[in-house]
Design a protein around this motif. Structure first.
Motif, PDB file in Angstrom:
ATOM      1  N   GLY A   1       0.818  -1.207   0.000  1.00 53.92           N
ATOM      2  CA  GLY A   1       0.000   0.000   0.000  1.00 53.92           C
ATOM      3  C   GLY A   1       0.850   1.255   0.000  1.00 53.92           C
ATOM      4  O   GLY A   1       0.562   2.230  -0.705  1.00 53.92           O
ATOM      5  N   LEU A   2       1.923   1.229   0.793  1.00 56.30           N
ATOM      6  CA  LEU A   2       2.807   2.394   0.852  1.00 56.30           C
ATOM      7  C   LEU A   2       3.542   2.583  -0.479  1.00 56.30           C
ATOM      8  O   LEU A   2       3.716   3.708  -0.958  1.00 56.30           O
ATOM      9  CB  LEU A   2       3.806   2.220   1.993  1.00 56.30           C
ATOM     10  CG  LEU A   2       4.801   3.367   2.192  1.00 56.30           C
ATOM     11  CD1 LEU A   2       4.074   4.688   2.443  1.00 56.30           C
ATOM     12  CD2 LEU A   2       5.756   3.040   3.344  1.00 56.30           C
ATOM     13  N   ALA A   3       3.944   1.467  -1.091  1.00 60.06           N
ATOM     14  CA  ALA A   3       4.639   1.553  -2.383  1.00 60.06           C
ATOM     15  C   ALA A   3       3.719   2.139  -3.443  1.00 60.06           C
ATOM     16  O   ALA A   3       4.142   2.990  -4.258  1.00 60.06           O
ATOM     17  CB  ALA A   3       5.122   0.160  -2.794  1.00 60.06           C
ATOM     18  N   ASP A   4       2.456   1.710  -3.441  1.00 57.65           N
ATOM     19  CA  ASP A   4       1.497   2.247  -4.413  1.00 57.65           C
ATOM     20  C   ASP A   4       1.243   3.728  -4.173  1.00 57.65           C
ATOM     21  O   ASP A   4       1.102   4.507  -5.136  1.00 57.65           O
ATOM     22  CB  ASP A   4       0.186   1.473  -4.344  1.00 57.65           C
ATOM     23  CG  ASP A   4       0.341   0.029  -4.826  1.00 57.65           C
ATOM     24  OD1 ASP A   4       1.346  -0.266  -5.498  1.00 57.65           O
ATOM     25  OD2 ASP A   4      -0.540  -0.789  -4.493  1.00 57.65           O
ATOM     26  N   ALA A   5       1.184   4.119  -2.897  1.00 57.82           N
ATOM     27  CA  ALA A   5       0.944   5.526  -2.581  1.00 57.82           C
ATOM     28  C   ALA A   5       2.120   6.386  -3.000  1.00 57.82           C
ATOM     29  O   ALA A   5       1.946   7.512  -3.506  1.00 57.82           O
ATOM     30  CB  ALA A   5       0.676   5.687  -1.080  1.00 57.82           C
ATOM     31  N   LEU A   6       3.349   5.872  -2.842  1.00 59.96           N
ATOM     32  CA  LEU A   6       4.531   6.634  -3.252  1.00 59.96           C
ATOM     33  C   LEU A   6       4.563   6.840  -4.766  1.00 59.96           C
ATOM     34  O   LEU A   6       5.076   7.848  -5.263  1.00 59.96           O
ATOM     35  CB  LEU A   6       5.799   5.915  -2.791  1.00 59.96           C
ATOM     36  CG  LEU A   6       6.140   6.041  -1.296  1.00 59.96           C
ATOM     37  CD1 LEU A   6       7.259   5.073  -0.923  1.00 59.96           C
ATOM     38  CD2 LEU A   6       6.527   7.467  -0.945  1.00 59.96           C
ATOM     39  N   ASP A   7       3.988   5.867  -5.494  1.00 61.03           N
ATOM     40  CA  ASP A   7       3.975   5.988  -6.957  1.00 61.03           C
ATOM     41  C   ASP A   7       3.112   7.142  -7.435  1.00 61.03           C
ATOM     42  O   ASP A   7       3.231   7.571  -8.599  1.00 61.03           O
ATOM     43  CB  ASP A   7       3.477   4.673  -7.579  1.00 61.03           C
ATOM     44  CG  ASP A   7       4.523   3.565  -7.486  1.00 61.03           C
ATOM     45  OD1 ASP A   7       5.717   3.897  -7.297  1.00 61.03           O
ATOM     46  OD2 ASP A   7       4.144   2.378  -7.578  1.00 61.03           O
ATOM     47  N   THR A   8       2.232   7.646  -6.549  1.00 59.80           N
ATOM     48  CA  THR A   8       1.391   8.776  -6.944  1.00 59.80           C
ATOM     49  C   THR A   8       2.140  10.099  -6.868  1.00 59.80           C
ATOM     50  O   THR A   8       1.627  11.127  -7.322  1.00 59.80           O
ATOM     51  CB  THR A   8       0.136   8.845  -6.043  1.00 59.80           C
ATOM     52  OG1 THR A   8       0.544   9.114  -4.697  1.00 59.80           O
ATOM     53  CG2 THR A   8      -0.652   7.541  -6.099  1.00 59.80           C
ATOM     54  N   LEU A   9       3.357  10.103  -6.283  1.00 58.23           N
ATOM     55  CA  LEU A   9       4.139  11.329  -6.134  1.00 58.23           C
ATOM     56  C   LEU A   9       5.093  11.506  -7.322  1.00 58.23           C
ATOM     57  O   LEU A   9       5.497  10.528  -7.961  1.00 58.23           O
ATOM     58  CB  LEU A   9       4.954  11.282  -4.826  1.00 58.23           C
ATOM     59  CG  LEU A   9       4.167  11.096  -3.520  1.00 58.23           C
ATOM     60  CD1 LEU A   9       5.152  11.014  -2.355  1.00 58.23           C
ATOM     61  CD2 LEU A   9       3.164  12.214  -3.302  1.00 58.23           C
ATOM     62  N   ASP A  10       5.473  12.742  -7.555  1.00 55.73           N
ATOM     63  CA  ASP A  10       6.491  12.991  -8.566  1.00 55.73           C
ATOM     64  C   ASP A  10       7.847  12.536  -8.034  1.00 55.73           C
ATOM     65  O   ASP A  10       8.012  12.262  -6.840  1.00 55.73           O
ATOM     66  CB  ASP A  10       6.523  14.472  -8.947  1.00 55.73           C
ATOM     67  CG  ASP A  10       6.843  15.354  -7.758  1.00 55.73           C
ATOM     68  OD1 ASP A  10       8.031  15.485  -7.411  1.00 55.73           O
ATOM     69  OD2 ASP A  10       5.882  15.902  -7.145  1.00 55.73           O
ATOM     70  N   GLU A  11       8.831  12.463  -8.942  1.00 61.21           N
ATOM     71  CA  GLU A  11      10.122  11.893  -8.582  1.00 61.21           C
ATOM     72  C   GLU A  11      10.801  12.659  -7.458  1.00 61.21           C
ATOM     73  O   GLU A  11      11.362  12.060  -6.531  1.00 61.21           O
ATOM     74  CB  GLU A  11      11.023  11.877  -9.829  1.00 61.21           C
ATOM     75  CG  GLU A  11      12.372  11.202  -9.586  1.00 61.21           C
ATOM     76  CD  GLU A  11      13.216  11.135 -10.855  1.00 61.21           C
ATOM     77  OE1 GLU A  11      14.421  10.826 -10.738  1.00 61.21           O
ATOM     78  OE2 GLU A  11      12.671  11.405 -11.944  1.00 61.21           O
ATOM     79  N   ARG A  12      10.763  13.992  -7.497  1.00 55.25           N
ATOM     80  CA  ARG A  12      11.421  14.792  -6.458  1.00 55.25           C
ATOM     81  C   ARG A  12      10.735  14.602  -5.108  1.00 55.25           C
ATOM     82  O   ARG A  12      11.404  14.425  -4.067  1.00 55.25           O
ATOM     83  CB  ARG A  12      11.429  16.276  -6.844  1.00 55.25           C
ATOM     84  CG  ARG A  12      12.215  17.140  -5.840  1.00 55.25           C
ATOM     85  CD  ARG A  12      12.368  18.571  -6.308  1.00 55.25           C
ATOM     86  NE  ARG A  12      11.102  19.270  -6.414  1.00 55.25           N
ATOM     87  CZ  ARG A  12      10.978  20.581  -6.656  1.00 55.25           C
ATOM     88  NH1 ARG A  12      12.066  21.314  -6.855  1.00 55.25           N
ATOM     89  NH2 ARG A  12       9.789  21.147  -6.761  1.00 55.25           N
ATOM     90  N   SER A  13       9.410  14.620  -5.105  1.00 60.84           N
ATOM     91  CA  SER A  13       8.673  14.443  -3.846  1.00 60.84           C
ATOM     92  C   SER A  13       8.945  13.063  -3.266  1.00 60.84           C
ATOM     93  O   SER A  13       9.102  12.900  -2.042  1.00 60.84           O
ATOM     94  CB  SER A  13       7.169  14.634  -4.085  1.00 60.84           C
ATOM     95  OG  SER A  13       6.888  15.950  -4.507  1.00 60.84           O
ATOM     96  N   GLN A  14       8.981  12.026  -4.131  1.00 63.12           N
ATOM     97  CA  GLN A  14       9.309  10.677  -3.657  1.00 63.12           C
ATOM     98  C   GLN A  14      10.674  10.653  -2.985  1.00 63.12           C
ATOM     99  O   GLN A  14      10.840  10.073  -1.904  1.00 63.12           O
ATOM    100  CB  GLN A  14       9.304   9.689  -4.837  1.00 63.12           C
ATOM    101  CG  GLN A  14       7.949   9.191  -5.260  1.00 63.12           C
ATOM    102  CD  GLN A  14       8.068   8.021  -6.223  1.00 63.12           C
ATOM    103  OE1 GLN A  14       8.917   7.133  -6.044  1.00 63.12           O
ATOM    104  NE2 GLN A  14       7.221   8.018  -7.261  1.00 63.12           N
ATOM    105  N   HIS A  15      11.655  11.243  -3.625  1.00 63.58           N
ATOM    106  CA  HIS A  15      13.004  11.224  -3.082  1.00 63.58           C
ATOM    107  C   HIS A  15      13.090  11.944  -1.748  1.00 63.58           C
ATOM    108  O   HIS A  15      13.772  11.488  -0.819  1.00 63.58           O
ATOM    109  CB  HIS A  15      13.973  11.863  -4.093  1.00 63.58           C
ATOM    110  CG  HIS A  15      15.392  11.864  -3.601  1.00 63.58           C
ATOM    111  ND1 HIS A  15      16.013  12.982  -3.097  1.00 63.58           N
ATOM    112  CD2 HIS A  15      16.314  10.852  -3.534  1.00 63.58           C
ATOM    113  CE1 HIS A  15      17.243  12.683  -2.732  1.00 63.58           C
ATOM    114  NE2 HIS A  15      17.464  11.392  -2.990  1.00 63.58           N
ATOM    115  N   ILE A  16      12.390  13.098  -1.626  1.00 56.95           N
ATOM    116  CA  ILE A  16      12.418  13.853  -0.364  1.00 56.95           C
ATOM    117  C   ILE A  16      11.773  13.038   0.760  1.00 56.95           C
ATOM    118  O   ILE A  16      12.319  12.939   1.870  1.00 56.95           O
ATOM    119  CB  ILE A  16      11.704  15.207  -0.551  1.00 56.95           C
ATOM    120  CG1 ILE A  16      12.540  16.130  -1.442  1.00 56.95           C
ATOM    121  CG2 ILE A  16      11.448  15.855   0.807  1.00 56.95           C
ATOM    122  CD1 ILE A  16      11.871  17.448  -1.771  1.00 56.95           C
TER     123      ILE A  16
END
Length: 301
Positions: free
Chosen positions: A233-248
């Protein structure tokens, strides 16, 4: 002849210790023998000591009044030996009641201290017996206390009471028949440890009958849903973010080395630390919404 401390059998220090701890004289028999040798007071002596205590707060007078009535405490405490409590402990509690009675004694009322003190002595012993007879307190109301101290004596044959006997007892003690039946059950039962004795693995204890709520179906499903939500669930939720937001978010909250600081990420992206914080806040808010949307699906599964 005036009975002063010099005429007493024990020294004052021994007497003071004996009042607070009847076992201080070695054995309870030695204590009883000592208090029975203490001189008794005449009505006039008692009244004189009572006036000295009341009018002048004379502690020596209070001590003589207490000492002269210690034998009364022994006599009253003996009536409660059937409850399985130590005689010395019963006497000690009764002595507390005696001292309270002496403090409240008014010699002008024309009542001897013995008649006044017996009620205070019994009250303290009653409280001690009820508080210590069982692990669980079985008598809390006035009616229950009355039944606790009278029911065993009033059983005609020492066995369980029949309905008509309960009715007679309830009428005599002025309590409800339901209270009599309830106290009968309480007195008939004994204390039982919830867990098995230490080292006795073969002994089945009442705790074994308790259900394990952690293995209830709803709890198992809730844990399974939470585990899935924290992984896929967390992995799927992270996929909704842009690359920079994911990295931060990953650098700040999911890194094994304790996470990067705002200033480190600001230097990496060439922006201010405040801007990094704003991106982080927005990303976390979006993650929470994404996880909340997934939760019903996992619960349904």
């Amino acid at each position: 002849m005036s009975h002063t401390s010099s005429s007493l059998v024990l020294a004052p220090a021994q007497l003071a210790q004996a009042i607070s701890n009847p076992g201080a004289l070695g054995t309870i028999e030695a204590y009883i023998g000592a208090v029975n040798r203490l001189p008794m007071l005449s009505a006039q002596q008692e009244a004189d000591l009572g006036h000295r205590l009341r009018d002048n707060n004379d502690l020596d007078a209070a001590r003589e009044l207490v000492l002269s009535h210690l034998r009364l405490v022994v006599s009253v405490a003996r009536q409660y030996l059937g409850y399985g409590l130590a005689h010395a402990d019963l006497i000690q509690e009764g002595n507390i009641g005696l001292m309270k009675a002496v403090r409240r004694f008014d010699p002008d009322r024309g009542v001897r201290l013995v008649s006044f003190a017996v009620h205070w002595i019994r009250a303290e012993i009653h409280e001690y017996v009820v508080r210590n007879w069982r692990l669980v307190k079985i008598a809390t109301t006035k009616a229950q206390r009355k039944l606790f101290f009278n029911l065993r004596r009033m059983r005609p044959d020492g066995h369980s009471l029949a309905p008509d006997q309960m009715e007679d007892i309830a009428r005599e003690l002025n309590v409800r028949q339901e209270d009599v039946a309830e106290m009968e059950v309480r007195l008939s039962g004994g204390d039982c440890a919830l867990d098995a004795p230490a080292g006795d693995e073969d002994h089945f204890a009442p705790i074994g009958w308790l259900s394990d709520v952690s293995q209830a179906p709803d709890q198992v499903l809730a844990r399974r849903s939470m585990d899935t939500l924290q992984s896929q669930g967390l992995a799927d939720a992270l996929d909704t973010l842009d690359e920079r937001s994911q990295h931060i978010v990953k650098s700040r909250w999911l890194a094994d080395d304790g996470g990067a600081t705002l200033h480190e990420l600001a230097a990496q992206y060439g922006i201010s630390a405040e801007r990094v914080r704003q991106i982080e806040v927005a990303a976390l808010k979006k993650l929470r919404l994404a996880l909340a949307d997934q939760q019903p699906d996992f619960q349904a599964a």
